[in-house]
Structures are given as structure tokens and as C-alpha cells.
Design a protein around this motif. Structure first.
Motif, PDB file in Angstrom:
ATOM      1  N   HIS A   1       0.802  -1.223   0.000  1.00 55.59           N
ATOM      2  CA  HIS A   1       0.000   0.000   0.000  1.00 55.59           C
ATOM      3  C   HIS A   1       0.837   1.277   0.000  1.00 55.59           C
ATOM      4  O   HIS A   1       0.448   2.278  -0.591  1.00 55.59           O
ATOM      5  CB  HIS A   1      -0.977   0.008   1.180  1.00 55.59           C
TER       6      HIS A   1
ATOM      7  N   ILE B   1       1.849   3.179  -3.162  1.00 51.50           N
ATOM      8  CA  ILE B   1       0.721   3.926  -3.729  1.00 51.50           C
ATOM      9  C   ILE B   1       0.452   5.175  -2.899  1.00 51.50           C
ATOM     10  O   ILE B   1       0.142   6.247  -3.439  1.00 51.50           O
ATOM     11  CB  ILE B   1      -0.532   3.037  -3.788  1.00 51.50           C
TER      12      ILE B   1
ATOM     13  N   LEU C   1     -10.475   5.395  -2.967  1.00 51.55           N
ATOM     14  CA  LEU C   1     -10.013   4.712  -4.176  1.00 51.55           C
ATOM     15  C   LEU C   1      -8.675   4.031  -3.936  1.00 51.55           C
ATOM     16  O   LEU C   1      -8.468   2.877  -4.354  1.00 51.55           O
ATOM     17  CB  LEU C   1      -9.899   5.720  -5.323  1.00 51.55           C
ATOM     18  N   ILE C   2      -7.761   4.711  -3.248  1.00 51.86           N
ATOM     19  CA  ILE C   2      -6.446   4.123  -2.972  1.00 51.86           C
ATOM     20  C   ILE C   2      -6.579   2.914  -2.046  1.00 51.86           C
ATOM     21  O   ILE C   2      -5.894   1.907  -2.219  1.00 51.86           O
ATOM     22  CB  ILE C   2      -5.502   5.186  -2.375  1.00 51.86           C
TER      23      ILE C   2
ATOM     24  N   VAL D   1      -7.895   0.101  -4.280  1.00 50.36           N
ATOM     25  CA  VAL D   1      -6.828  -0.347  -5.181  1.00 50.36           C
ATOM     26  C   VAL D   1      -5.762  -1.123  -4.412  1.00 50.36           C
ATOM     27  O   VAL D   1      -5.257  -2.145  -4.891  1.00 50.36           O
ATOM     28  CB  VAL D   1      -6.210   0.859  -5.920  1.00 50.36           C
ATOM     29  N   SER D   2      -5.434  -0.663  -3.206  1.00 52.28           N
ATOM     30  CA  SER D   2      -4.423  -1.346  -2.395  1.00 52.28           C
ATOM     31  C   SER D   2      -4.875  -2.751  -2.028  1.00 52.28           C
ATOM     32  O   SER D   2      -4.083  -3.707  -2.069  1.00 52.28           O
ATOM     33  CB  SER D   2      -4.123  -0.540  -1.130  1.00 52.28           C
TER      34      SER D   2
ATOM     35  N   LEU E   1      -7.065  -4.601  -3.707  1.00 50.74           N
ATOM     36  CA  LEU E   1      -7.039  -5.395  -4.948  1.00 50.74           C
ATOM     37  C   LEU E   1      -5.614  -5.804  -5.307  1.00 50.74           C
ATOM     38  O   LEU E   1      -5.357  -6.960  -5.669  1.00 50.74           O
ATOM     39  CB  LEU E   1      -7.667  -4.593  -6.088  1.00 50.74           C
ATOM     40  N   LEU E   2      -4.682  -4.863  -5.197  1.00 49.85           N
ATOM     41  CA  LEU E   2      -3.289  -5.165  -5.496  1.00 49.85           C
ATOM     42  C   LEU E   2      -2.742  -6.200  -4.527  1.00 49.85           C
ATOM     43  O   LEU E   2      -1.969  -7.090  -4.910  1.00 49.85           O
ATOM     44  CB  LEU E   2      -2.446  -3.891  -5.449  1.00 49.85           C
TER      45      LEU E   2
END
Length: 374
Positions: free
Chosen positions: A313, A316, A341-342, A345-346, A348-349
């Protein structure tokens, strides 16, 4: 910290879930941190205490997993297993930090675009080992042990705790271990109450002051977790995951205590959290069982992504911090959609990293090690 390997022992899915809850709170802490004016008004004010909770969980799981294996296992074998568990994500996390390094354009990091490529690659390679870099290699300007991925500092101390356990502390009796834990608790409380900021935050710089913070933050929770694994006799508690998650969130989201006038009060609060409340949460977590299949799957998912989320995380978040710094006066109302959003996304990543990289690589390493011992 991975309990899936404990094939012959009962599993603690609730502890996995709590590790995931703490990891998500860490991300929210890092997303709200640049919106504050200092350590007194960060929205997720005590989010950094999640690291101390991780140390406690780790000590508990290490003791539970390995205390009864030493007749058949060497120190070298233990350390190889820990490297297999921890290093793949360390390498990915540092690589992601390196990939994004030159793209985080902000006045708060004026050094970035003056750093030659060879120096950045050297920092990345050192980061792969999780050894801290000297201040002469501080390529970001924040005096971090790992300027490509800030969270690496806690993994450095995690390894130290594992090594101390393996080479000697595992041999301590319950009485001797209790004495060590009590001494460590006093040191932790002294640090928290007398620190210039009235908290335990720190440990990520390679100097004597920060190393003291890092060691103090590691010694009590890790070895308190080890002691807890040896003395715990779990009872039966319903809805333990819900209660423990709420208690953990309340502790970590608690606003600053005492303000600028009474910094010591916040130190007292953090001491109570780490020394008393965190062990209580872990005890309650070991005493509960998941009530439904859905709850079990939630705990498993949170546990699975917790470590990858922690490592992926922050590269990002660097972009987010740069964006905030380039838009002075940014408010939470303006920033929260981007922060959300971050966070998504974190997660999901982290899941992609787990399934496509971490788990396959760890399986390969385990099979390679097993084939050598046959």
C-alpha cells in the motif's frame, strides 16, 4: 504470522481476521496522516499502534507454531521458514517502491529527481535484504530505513525478534519469560510517557534514538505474545471476531489524549493499549470461534491479504501524499474519494500479489526446501 501451516494444530481464524482489520486501519492512518498539521490532529490518531499489535500477534503465532518443534528443527531451518514467509513480499514491496520513485513529483521530496539511477537501485537491492540503509543513502529525505517503502522498518525489527527467539529466548522458562516481558513493559511505558511527543511513534530511522524506539516497541509486544501462547487457556466466547474488531478499531481510531498541554496522558493511554488491551484482544480472539461459514471466509480473506496489503500500500500512498502536498489546504471532504479509491486499489493489489506472486513463490520455495531434505 501465517497460521495456515499449522496443519496438526487447531487454527485461529479470528486472529487472521484481526490482522486484516489492523492492516486496513494502517492504510487509513497513512491516508489521513498528510491531512493533519502534526501528531496531535491526525484523524486516525493512533493508527500506528497497529504495528505493535502486529508484533504481539506475531509473537503469539511464532510461539504457538514453533515452541514444540525444536527437538526436530534447527535454528537455520526456522530462519529459512521465516525468510520464505516474509521475503517474497518484501522484495515485491521494494520493487513497487522503486518503480514509482521518480513519478512522485512533489516539493516535499526535492531530492528525488537529483538521485542517480544507480543509487536508487542500490537502495532497492539493500531493501530486498530488509537491512536498514545508512542516512547517507536517504534518497527521499525523510530519514527512513527504507525510503522506497517506509513500512520496511517494522519487518527489520520483526526479523530481530525472530532471531532473538530462535537463538535463546525460546529456551526461557515461563517465569524467566514473564520477567523479561515485565521489564520490557516498564521500558515501553517509560518511552511512551516521557517521549517528546507523548507517544511510541517512531523506529524507522537508523540512529540511536530511533533504534531505541524500534527495539522497545518490538520487545514487549512480541515476547508478550510468546508468553501468551504459552499460558493461554481459552474459554468460549461468542461473536469474538465482532467484539475484538470493534475494540481494536476503537483503540486505533481514538483521538489524541491530553492535547499539547498533557502529552504524558497520551503516553499513558498508549501504554495501556499495548500492555493490556492488545493482549486481551488476542486472548479473546483465541477464545472465540467463527459463527458462520461467511464469517470464516471473511476472516480468512482478511488474514490472507493482511501481509501483502501492508507491503504494497505504501508505494501507492507516496503518490497520494505528493498530491496532497501539491494542493495545500486540502480537506478531508475533498480528499476522501481519492483516499477511498487508494484503499480499494491497495486491497485489490494485495489480493493479486497474494494469488499471482506470493503464494506460488512460497509454494515453490517450500517444495524446493522439501526436495533437498529428502
Amino acid at each position: 504470522m501465517n497460521q495456515s501451516s499449522l496443519s496438526t494444530k487447531s487454527h485461529y481464524p479470528i486472529l487472521d481476521g484481526l490482522r486484516g482489520v489492523a492492516a486496513i486501519i494502517v492504510v487509513t492512518f497513512h491516508l489521513t496522516e498528510p491531512l493533519g498539521t502534526g501528531h496531535l490532529d491526525i484523524l486516525v490518531n493512533h493508527g500506528y499502534l497497529a504495528v505493535d499489535f502486529f508484533f504481539l500477534l506475531s509473537g503469539f503465532v511464532i510461539g504457538y507454531a514453533y515452541d514444540d518443534r525444536w527437538q526436530k528443527m534447527s535454528v537455520g531451518t526456522f530462519l529459512k521458514r521465516r525468510i520464505e514467509r516474509l521475503q517474497p513480499m518484501v522484495i515485491l514491496g521494494m520493487t513497487l517502491g522503486a518503480v514509482g520513485f521518480y513519478f512522485t513529483d512533489s516539493t516535499i521530496w526535492p531530492l528525488i529527481h537529483t538521485v542517480p539511477l544507480w543509487k536508487m537501485l542500490l537502495v532497492m537491492l539493500i531493501g530486498y535484504t530488509i537491512l536498514p540503509i545508512p542516512l547517507s543513502l536517504d534518497i527521499r529525505g525523510w530519514q527512513e530505513m527504507h525510503p522506497l517503502n517506509s513500512v520496511g522498518w517494522s519487518l527489520f525489527f520483526e526479523y530481530i525478534a525472530n532471531i532473538l527467539y530462535a537463538i535463546g529466548i525460546r529456551k526461557l522458562s515461563k517465569t524467566a519469560l514473564t520477567i523479561l516481558v515485565l521489564i520490557s513493559a516498564v521500558a515501553l511505558a517509560h518511552l511512551a510517557i516521557t517521549s517528546p511527543n507523548g507517544d511510541v511513534s517512531g523506529g524507522w530511522t537508523l540512529n540511536m534514538e530511533q533504534l531505541r524506539i524500534g527495539f522497545t516497541r518490538t520487545m514487549y509486544p512480541f515476547f508478550a505474545g510468546l508468553l501468551l501462547s504459552r499460558v493461554t487457556k481459552a474459554t468460549r466466547i461468542k461473536y469474538a471476531f465482532l467484539y475484538c474488531s470493534l475494540l481494536l478499531a476503537i483503540v486505533l481510531y481514538m483521538p489524541r489524549i491530553g492535547g499539547a498541554e498533557n502529552l504524558w496522558m497520551n503516553g499513558v493511554y498508549e501504554s495501556i493499549c499495548i500492555i493490556i488491551i492488545f493482549p486481551l484482544i488476542v486472548y479473546l480472539g483465541t477464545s472465540g470461534t467463527t459463527q458462520t461459514q461467511r464469517e470464516y471466509k471473511i476472516c480468512k480473506f482478511l488474514g490472507d491479504i493482511s501481509y501483502p496489503l501492508y507491503l504494497v500500500h505504501y508505494p501507492i500512498v507516496y503518490f497520494y501524499v505528493a498530491w496532497i502536498s501539491n494542493h495545500q489546504g486540502m480537506t478531508l471532504a475533498q480528499a476522501w474519494p481519492y483516499a477511498l479509491l487508494i484503499l480499494i486499489v491497495s486491497i485489490l493489489l494485495a489480493y493479486i500479489s497474494l494469488k499471482w506472486y506470493d503464494e506460488p513463490l512460497r509454494r515453490w520455495l517450500k517444495n524446493r526446501r522439501s526436495s533437498k531434505t529428502q
